[in-house]
Write a protein that holds these residues in place. Sequence first.
Motif, PDB file in Angstrom:
ATOM      1  N   VAL A 243      -7.116 -10.509 -19.482  1.00 12.82           N
ATOM      2  CA  VAL A 243      -6.505  -9.596 -18.513  1.00 12.82           C
ATOM      3  C   VAL A 243      -6.175 -10.361 -17.237  1.00 12.82           C
ATOM      4  CG1 VAL A 243      -7.632  -7.531 -19.410  1.00 12.82           C
ATOM      5  CG2 VAL A 243      -8.805  -8.925 -17.702  1.00 12.82           C
ATOM      6  N   ASP A 244      -5.373  -9.745 -16.388  1.00  9.24           N
ATOM      7  CA  ASP A 244      -4.966 -10.357 -15.125  1.00  9.24           C
ATOM      8  C   ASP A 244      -6.055 -10.108 -14.085  1.00  9.24           C
ATOM      9  OD1 ASP A 244      -3.819 -11.179 -12.778  1.00  9.24           O
ATOM     10  OD2 ASP A 244      -1.875 -10.250 -13.154  1.00  9.24           O
ATOM     11  N   ALA A 245      -6.946 -11.080 -13.949  1.00  6.36           N
ATOM     12  CA  ALA A 245      -8.098 -10.908 -13.058  1.00  6.36           C
ATOM     13  C   ALA A 245      -7.675 -10.770 -11.598  1.00  6.36           C
ATOM     14  CB  ALA A 245      -9.065 -12.083 -13.223  1.00  6.36           C
ATOM     15  N   SER A 246      -6.635 -11.480 -11.210  1.00  2.00           N
ATOM     16  CA  SER A 246      -6.158 -11.372  -9.821  1.00  2.00           C
ATOM     17  C   SER A 246      -5.703  -9.955  -9.510  1.00  2.00           C
ATOM     18  CB  SER A 246      -4.995 -12.341  -9.578  1.00  2.00           C
ATOM     19  OG  SER A 246      -5.445 -13.670  -9.558  1.00  2.00           O
ATOM     20  N   ASN A 247      -5.034  -9.342 -10.471  1.00  4.83           N
ATOM     21  CA  ASN A 247      -4.560  -7.969 -10.245  1.00  4.83           C
ATOM     22  C   ASN A 247      -5.727  -7.000 -10.101  1.00  4.83           C
ATOM     23  OD1 ASN A 247      -2.280  -6.103 -10.072  1.00  4.83           O
ATOM     24  ND2 ASN A 247      -3.048  -5.271 -12.006  1.00  4.83           N
ATOM     25  N   GLN A 248      -6.816  -7.260 -10.840  1.00  4.66           N
ATOM     26  CA  GLN A 248      -8.000  -6.400 -10.716  1.00  4.66           C
ATOM     27  C   GLN A 248      -8.581  -6.483  -9.307  1.00  4.66           C
ATOM     28  OE1 GLN A 248     -10.184  -8.211 -13.896  1.00  4.66           O
ATOM     29  NE2 GLN A 248      -9.437  -6.775 -15.422  1.00  4.66           N
ATOM     30  N   GLY A 249      -8.695  -7.702  -8.776  1.00  6.12           N
ATOM     31  CA  GLY A 249      -9.190  -7.871  -7.411  1.00  6.12           C
ATOM     32  C   GLY A 249      -8.255  -7.232  -6.403  1.00  6.12           C
ATOM     33  N   LYS A 250      -6.950  -7.370  -6.656  1.00 10.44           N
ATOM     34  CA  LYS A 250      -5.948  -6.767  -5.776  1.00 10.44           C
ATOM     35  C   LYS A 250      -6.095  -5.246  -5.758  1.00 10.44           C
ATOM     36  CE  LYS A 250      -0.859  -6.418  -5.427  1.00 10.44           C
ATOM     37  NZ  LYS A 250      -0.628  -5.082  -6.021  1.00 10.44           N
ATOM     38  N   LEU A 251      -6.278  -4.656  -6.935  1.00  7.61           N
ATOM     39  CA  LEU A 251      -6.427  -3.204  -7.022  1.00  7.61           C
ATOM     40  C   LEU A 251      -7.718  -2.741  -6.346  1.00  7.61           C
ATOM     41  CD1 LEU A 251      -5.159  -2.639 -10.672  1.00  7.61           C
ATOM     42  CD2 LEU A 251      -4.028  -1.912  -8.573  1.00  7.61           C
ATOM     43  N   GLN A 252      -8.784  -3.529  -6.459  1.00  9.14           N
ATOM     44  CA  GLN A 252     -10.014  -3.198  -5.735  1.00  9.14           C
ATOM     45  C   GLN A 252      -9.742  -3.161  -4.232  1.00  9.14           C
ATOM     46  OE1 GLN A 252     -12.966  -6.138  -7.158  1.00  9.14           O
ATOM     47  NE2 GLN A 252     -14.254  -4.405  -7.720  1.00  9.14           N
ATOM     48  N   GLY A 253      -9.067  -4.188  -3.752  1.00  4.77           N
ATOM     49  CA  GLY A 253      -8.757  -4.250  -2.323  1.00  4.77           C
ATOM     50  C   GLY A 253      -7.900  -3.081  -1.873  1.00  4.77           C
ATOM     51  N   GLU A 254      -6.886  -2.749  -2.664  1.00  4.06           N
ATOM     52  CA  GLU A 254      -6.005  -1.635  -2.316  1.00  4.06           C
ATOM     53  C   GLU A 254      -6.762  -0.310  -2.306  1.00  4.06           C
ATOM     54  OE1 GLU A 254      -2.869  -1.960  -5.148  1.00  4.06           O
ATOM     55  OE2 GLU A 254      -1.824  -3.557  -4.048  1.00  4.06           O
ATOM     56  N   THR A 255      -7.712  -0.156  -3.251  1.00  3.94           N
ATOM     57  CA  THR A 255      -8.532   1.060  -3.293  1.00  3.94           C
ATOM     58  C   THR A 255      -9.331   1.213  -1.998  1.00  3.94           C
ATOM     59  OG1 THR A 255      -8.743   0.951  -5.698  1.00  3.94           O
ATOM     60  CG2 THR A 255     -10.411   2.224  -4.524  1.00  3.94           C
ATOM     61  N   VAL A 256      -9.956   0.114  -1.584  1.00  2.00           N
ATOM     62  CA  VAL A 256     -10.778   0.145  -0.372  1.00  2.00           C
ATOM     63  C   VAL A 256      -9.925   0.416   0.861  1.00  2.00           C
ATOM     64  CG1 VAL A 256     -12.223  -1.259   1.158  1.00  2.00           C
ATOM     65  CG2 VAL A 256     -12.579  -1.346  -1.324  1.00  2.00           C
ATOM     66  N   VAL A 257      -8.813  -0.299   0.985  1.00  4.69           N
ATOM     67  CA  VAL A 257      -7.941  -0.138   2.158  1.00  4.69           C
ATOM     68  C   VAL A 257      -7.394   1.288   2.245  1.00  4.69           C
ATOM     69  CG1 VAL A 257      -5.740  -0.846   3.188  1.00  4.69           C
ATOM     70  CG2 VAL A 257      -7.300  -2.574   2.285  1.00  4.69           C
ATOM     71  N   THR A 258      -6.946   1.815   1.103  1.00  2.00           N
ATOM     72  CA  THR A 258      -6.388   3.167   1.076  1.00  2.00           C
ATOM     73  C   THR A 258      -7.412   4.203   1.523  1.00  2.00           C
ATOM     74  OG1 THR A 258      -4.857   2.618  -0.718  1.00  2.00           O
ATOM     75  CG2 THR A 258      -5.373   4.947  -0.404  1.00  2.00           C
ATOM     76  N   GLN A 259      -8.620   4.108   0.983  1.00  2.00           N
ATOM     77  CA  GLN A 259      -9.643   5.105   1.310  1.00  2.00           C
ATOM     78  C   GLN A 259     -10.146   4.950   2.743  1.00  2.00           C
ATOM     79  OE1 GLN A 259     -10.262   7.692  -0.640  1.00  2.00           O
ATOM     80  NE2 GLN A 259      -8.696   6.834  -1.987  1.00  2.00           N
ATOM     81  N   TRP A 260     -10.300   3.711   3.211  1.00  2.00           N
ATOM     82  CA  TRP A 260     -10.746   3.471   4.581  1.00  2.00           C
ATOM     83  C   TRP A 260      -9.709   3.999   5.566  1.00  2.00           C
ATOM     84  CZ3 TRP A 260     -15.056   1.750   7.079  1.00  2.00           C
ATOM     85  CH2 TRP A 260     -14.929   1.310   8.389  1.00  2.00           C
ATOM     86  N   THR A 261      -8.445   3.756   5.280  1.00  2.00           N
ATOM     87  CA  THR A 261      -7.367   4.225   6.155  1.00  2.00           C
ATOM     88  C   THR A 261      -7.266   5.753   6.137  1.00  2.00           C
ATOM     89  OG1 THR A 261      -6.129   2.188   5.689  1.00  2.00           O
ATOM     90  CG2 THR A 261      -4.897   4.023   6.657  1.00  2.00           C
ATOM     91  N   LYS A 262      -7.488   6.322   4.958  1.00  2.00           N
ATOM     92  CA  LYS A 262      -7.374   7.773   4.779  1.00  2.00           C
ATOM     93  C   LYS A 262      -8.491   8.524   5.503  1.00  2.00           C
ATOM     94  CE  LYS A 262      -7.258  11.209   1.047  1.00  2.00           C
ATOM     95  NZ  LYS A 262      -7.337  11.386  -0.437  1.00  2.00           N
ATOM     96  N   ASP A 263      -9.726   8.005   5.410  1.00  2.00           N
ATOM     97  CA  ASP A 263     -10.862   8.720   6.002  1.00  2.00           C
ATOM     98  C   ASP A 263     -11.942   7.718   6.408  1.00  2.00           C
ATOM     99  OD1 ASP A 263     -12.712  10.529   6.856  1.00  2.00           O
ATOM    100  OD2 ASP A 263     -13.028  11.507   4.925  1.00  2.00           O
TER     101      ASP A 263
END
Length: 257
Positions: free
Chosen positions: A90-110
Amino acid sequence: YVRKGIEFNATGRAELIMTDSQNNQTKQNEIIDNLITRGVQVLAVNLVDSQSASAVIAKAKAANIPVIFFNKNPSVQDLNSYDKCWYVGVDASNQGKLQGETVVTQWTKDQSKFDKNGDGILQYVLIQGEPGHSDTPLRTDAFEKVIKDSGIKVEQLEKQPANWQTAKAKELMETWIGKYGDEIEMVISNNDAMALGAVEAMRSGGLITGSKITPVVGVNALPQVSDLINQNIMFGSILTNPTAQGQAVIDLCINAA
Protein backbone atom coordinates in the motif's frame (compact mmCIF):
# COMPACT_ATOMS: atom_id res chain seq x y z
CA TYR A 1 -5.02 -10.17 8.14
CA VAL A 2 -2.64 -10.24 5.18
CA ARG A 3 -1.81 -13.84 6.08
CA LYS A 4 -5.51 -14.74 6.31
CA GLY A 5 -6.08 -13.14 2.90
CA ILE A 6 -3.27 -15.25 1.44
CA GLU A 7 -4.56 -18.46 3.01
CA PHE A 8 -8.16 -17.86 1.98
CA ASN A 9 -7.34 -17.02 -1.63
CA ALA A 10 -4.90 -19.91 -2.01
CA THR A 11 -7.54 -22.46 -1.00
CA GLY A 12 -8.41 -24.66 -3.96
CA ARG A 13 -6.14 -22.65 -6.25
CA ALA A 14 -2.58 -23.34 -5.11
CA GLU A 15 -0.54 -25.45 -2.73
CA LEU A 16 0.57 -23.02 -0.07
CA ILE A 17 3.68 -23.60 2.04
CA MET A 18 3.61 -20.94 4.79
CA THR A 19 6.78 -20.36 6.82
CA ASP A 20 7.82 -18.03 9.64
CA SER A 21 11.26 -16.43 9.57
CA GLN A 22 10.82 -15.25 13.19
CA ASN A 23 12.10 -11.79 12.29
CA ASN A 24 15.51 -13.23 11.37
CA GLN A 25 16.85 -12.52 7.88
CA THR A 26 19.45 -15.28 8.08
CA LYS A 27 16.72 -17.76 8.91
CA GLN A 28 14.61 -16.43 6.04
CA ASN A 29 17.47 -16.90 3.59
CA GLU A 30 17.84 -20.51 4.75
CA ILE A 31 14.08 -21.10 4.33
CA ILE A 32 14.21 -19.68 0.80
CA ASP A 33 17.12 -22.01 -0.06
CA ASN A 34 15.09 -24.96 1.22
CA LEU A 35 11.97 -23.94 -0.71
CA ILE A 36 13.94 -23.59 -3.93
CA THR A 37 15.45 -27.03 -3.36
CA ARG A 38 11.93 -28.41 -2.87
CA GLY A 39 11.02 -27.10 -6.29
CA VAL A 40 8.44 -24.41 -5.54
CA GLN A 41 7.12 -22.58 -8.59
CA VAL A 42 6.88 -19.13 -7.00
CA LEU A 43 8.31 -17.40 -3.91
CA ALA A 44 6.18 -14.87 -2.02
CA VAL A 45 8.38 -13.05 0.48
CA ASN A 46 7.67 -10.62 3.30
CA LEU A 47 11.26 -9.51 3.83
CA VAL A 48 12.68 -9.25 7.33
CA ASP A 49 15.18 -6.68 6.08
CA SER A 50 14.35 -4.81 2.86
CA GLN A 51 18.08 -4.37 2.27
CA SER A 52 18.32 -8.13 1.70
CA ALA A 53 16.08 -8.04 -1.37
CA SER A 54 19.00 -8.26 -3.80
CA ALA A 55 20.23 -11.51 -2.20
CA VAL A 56 16.73 -13.03 -2.33
CA ILE A 57 16.31 -11.94 -5.95
CA ALA A 58 19.67 -13.48 -6.86
CA LYS A 59 18.55 -16.83 -5.42
CA ALA A 60 15.22 -16.71 -7.27
CA LYS A 61 16.81 -15.57 -10.52
CA ALA A 62 19.41 -18.36 -10.45
CA ALA A 63 16.57 -20.88 -10.13
CA ASN A 64 14.39 -19.04 -12.70
CA ILE A 65 11.59 -18.71 -10.11
CA PRO A 66 9.32 -15.64 -9.95
CA VAL A 67 9.40 -13.77 -6.64
CA ILE A 68 6.56 -11.67 -5.24
CA PHE A 69 7.54 -9.36 -2.39
CA PHE A 70 4.80 -8.06 -0.12
CA ASN A 71 4.36 -5.78 2.89
CA LYS A 72 8.00 -4.62 3.03
CA ASN A 73 9.10 -3.22 -0.29
CA PRO A 74 12.51 -3.53 -1.91
CA SER A 75 14.09 -0.63 -3.76
CA VAL A 76 12.99 0.11 -7.32
CA GLN A 77 16.52 -0.77 -8.42
CA ASP A 78 16.19 -4.24 -6.87
CA LEU A 79 12.74 -4.78 -8.39
CA ASN A 80 14.02 -3.77 -11.81
CA SER A 81 16.96 -6.17 -11.61
CA TYR A 82 14.77 -9.20 -12.42
CA ASP A 83 11.91 -9.36 -14.93
CA LYS A 84 10.05 -11.92 -12.80
CA CYS A 85 9.90 -9.77 -9.67
CA TRP A 86 6.95 -7.78 -8.31
CA TYR A 87 5.81 -6.02 -5.13
CA VAL A 88 2.38 -5.92 -3.46
CA GLY A 89 1.79 -3.21 -0.87
CA VAL A 90 0.00 0.00 0.00
CA ASP A 91 0.99 3.65 -0.32
CA ALA A 92 2.38 4.30 3.15
CA SER A 93 2.99 7.99 2.47
CA ASN A 94 -0.66 8.47 1.61
CA GLN A 95 -1.67 6.82 4.90
CA GLY A 96 0.48 9.28 6.86
CA LYS A 97 -0.91 12.13 4.76
CA LEU A 98 -4.49 11.06 5.52
CA GLN A 99 -3.67 10.85 9.24
CA GLY A 100 -2.35 14.39 9.11
CA GLU A 101 -5.37 15.66 7.20
CA THR A 102 -7.70 13.98 9.72
CA VAL A 103 -5.98 15.73 12.62
CA VAL A 104 -5.81 19.13 10.91
CA THR A 105 -9.46 18.99 9.83
CA GLN A 106 -10.75 18.08 13.29
CA TRP A 107 -8.47 20.54 15.12
CA THR A 108 -9.55 23.35 12.80
CA LYS A 109 -13.21 22.35 13.08
CA ASP A 110 -13.34 22.18 16.89
CA GLN A 111 -10.04 23.12 18.55
CA SER A 112 -11.61 23.38 22.01
CA LYS A 113 -12.52 19.69 21.88
CA PHE A 114 -8.84 18.69 21.81
CA ASP A 115 -6.97 21.60 23.38
CA LYS A 116 -7.05 20.47 27.03
CA ASN A 117 -4.92 23.29 28.42
CA GLY A 118 -6.32 25.97 26.13
CA ASP A 119 -2.90 27.17 24.94
CA GLY A 120 -3.80 26.89 21.24
CA ILE A 121 -1.09 24.30 20.68
CA LEU A 122 -1.70 20.61 19.92
CA GLN A 123 0.55 18.54 22.19
CA TYR A 124 0.88 15.03 20.78
CA VAL A 125 2.96 11.86 20.91
CA LEU A 126 3.79 9.66 17.92
CA ILE A 127 4.25 5.89 18.12
CA GLN A 128 6.38 4.65 15.25
CA GLY A 129 6.58 1.23 13.67
CA GLU A 130 9.63 -0.97 13.30
CA PRO A 131 12.90 0.86 12.55
CA GLY A 132 14.12 -0.29 9.16
CA HIS A 133 10.62 -1.01 7.87
CA SER A 134 9.94 1.19 4.84
CA ASP A 135 6.42 2.11 6.03
CA THR A 136 7.70 3.64 9.29
CA PRO A 137 9.43 6.76 7.91
CA LEU A 138 6.94 7.10 5.05
CA ARG A 139 3.92 7.29 7.36
CA THR A 140 5.72 9.43 9.94
CA ASP A 141 7.25 11.92 7.50
CA ALA A 142 4.02 12.35 5.53
CA PHE A 143 2.04 12.98 8.72
CA GLU A 144 4.55 15.51 10.01
CA LYS A 145 4.68 17.33 6.65
CA VAL A 146 0.90 17.78 6.55
CA ILE A 147 0.90 19.10 10.11
CA LYS A 148 3.77 21.48 9.38
CA ASP A 149 2.28 22.75 6.10
CA SER A 150 -1.15 23.29 7.70
CA GLY A 151 0.14 26.07 9.92
CA ILE A 152 -1.56 24.80 13.09
CA LYS A 153 0.59 25.08 16.18
CA VAL A 154 1.85 21.73 17.44
CA GLU A 155 4.31 20.39 19.98
CA GLN A 156 5.57 16.83 19.56
CA LEU A 157 6.15 15.62 23.10
CA GLU A 158 7.62 12.24 22.13
CA LYS A 159 8.33 10.08 19.07
CA GLN A 160 9.56 6.51 19.56
CA PRO A 161 9.18 3.10 17.88
CA ALA A 162 7.10 0.23 19.26
CA ASN A 163 7.89 -2.16 16.37
CA TRP A 164 4.22 -2.59 15.31
CA GLN A 165 3.58 -4.42 18.63
CA THR A 166 0.61 -3.87 20.93
CA ALA A 167 2.46 -4.84 24.13
CA LYS A 168 5.45 -2.62 23.38
CA ALA A 169 3.20 0.32 22.54
CA LYS A 170 1.35 -0.18 25.84
CA GLU A 171 4.64 -0.05 27.76
CA LEU A 172 5.76 3.04 25.84
CA MET A 173 2.45 4.80 26.43
CA GLU A 174 2.55 3.97 30.15
CA THR A 175 5.96 5.64 30.36
CA TRP A 176 4.69 8.73 28.54
CA ILE A 177 1.60 8.94 30.73
CA GLY A 178 3.84 8.83 33.80
CA LYS A 179 5.93 11.66 32.34
CA TYR A 180 3.27 13.92 30.78
CA GLY A 181 -0.14 12.82 32.06
CA ASP A 182 -2.94 15.07 30.76
CA GLU A 183 -0.44 17.15 28.78
CA ILE A 184 -0.91 14.56 26.03
CA GLU A 185 -3.72 15.85 23.82
CA MET A 186 -3.49 13.34 20.98
CA VAL A 187 -1.77 10.05 20.10
CA ILE A 188 -0.70 9.25 16.54
CA SER A 189 0.23 5.64 15.78
CA ASN A 190 1.86 4.20 12.65
CA ASN A 191 -0.54 1.24 12.86
CA ASP A 192 -3.61 0.00 14.72
CA ALA A 193 -1.89 -2.79 16.65
CA MET A 194 0.18 -0.16 18.48
CA ALA A 195 -2.83 2.13 18.78
CA LEU A 196 -4.63 -0.65 20.66
CA GLY A 197 -1.74 -0.84 23.12
CA ALA A 198 -1.87 2.92 23.60
CA VAL A 199 -5.62 2.80 24.25
CA GLU A 200 -5.15 0.04 26.81
CA ALA A 201 -2.54 2.09 28.67
CA MET A 202 -4.65 5.25 28.50
CA ARG A 203 -7.76 3.51 29.84
CA SER A 204 -5.83 2.26 32.87
CA GLY A 205 -3.91 5.55 33.15
CA GLY A 206 -6.98 7.80 33.23
CA LEU A 207 -6.60 9.48 29.83
CA ILE A 208 -9.60 7.60 28.46
CA THR A 209 -12.59 7.35 30.80
CA GLY A 210 -16.34 7.43 30.54
CA SER A 211 -16.28 11.22 30.53
CA LYS A 212 -13.09 12.13 28.66
CA ILE A 213 -11.23 10.91 25.60
CA THR A 214 -7.65 11.56 24.52
CA PRO A 215 -7.88 10.98 20.75
CA VAL A 216 -5.90 8.15 19.15
CA VAL A 217 -5.46 7.90 15.38
CA GLY A 218 -4.11 4.69 13.83
CA VAL A 219 -3.69 3.00 10.45
CA ASN A 220 -5.44 -0.15 9.11
CA ALA A 221 -8.99 0.16 10.50
CA LEU A 222 -8.80 -3.31 12.05
CA PRO A 223 -12.20 -4.70 13.14
CA GLN A 224 -11.47 -4.24 16.86
CA VAL A 225 -10.38 -0.64 16.20
CA SER A 226 -13.57 0.03 14.23
CA ASP A 227 -15.51 -1.22 17.27
CA LEU A 228 -13.60 1.18 19.55
CA ILE A 229 -14.29 4.07 17.15
CA ASN A 230 -18.01 3.23 17.15
CA GLN A 231 -17.91 3.24 20.96
CA ASN A 232 -16.21 6.68 20.96
CA ILE A 233 -13.20 5.19 22.74
CA MET A 234 -10.77 5.61 19.84
CA PHE A 235 -10.85 8.62 17.53
CA GLY A 236 -10.03 7.25 14.07
CA SER A 237 -7.97 5.11 11.72
CA ILE A 238 -6.94 5.08 8.08
CA LEU A 239 -8.60 2.26 6.15
CA THR A 240 -6.40 -0.24 4.35
CA ASN A 241 -7.43 -3.62 2.97
CA PRO A 242 -4.91 -6.26 4.11
CA THR A 243 -7.06 -9.18 2.96
CA ALA A 244 -7.09 -7.68 -0.55
CA GLN A 245 -3.31 -7.46 -0.35
CA GLY A 246 -3.31 -11.17 0.42
CA GLN A 247 -5.51 -11.82 -2.59
CA ALA A 248 -3.20 -9.76 -4.82
CA VAL A 249 -0.21 -11.81 -3.64
CA ILE A 250 -1.90 -15.09 -4.57
CA ASP A 251 -3.26 -13.75 -7.87
CA LEU A 252 0.23 -12.57 -8.84
CA CYS A 253 1.79 -15.88 -7.77
CA ILE A 254 -0.66 -17.89 -9.90
CA ASN A 255 -0.30 -15.57 -12.90
CA ALA A 256 3.50 -15.62 -12.64
CA ALA A 257 3.55 -19.43 -12.42
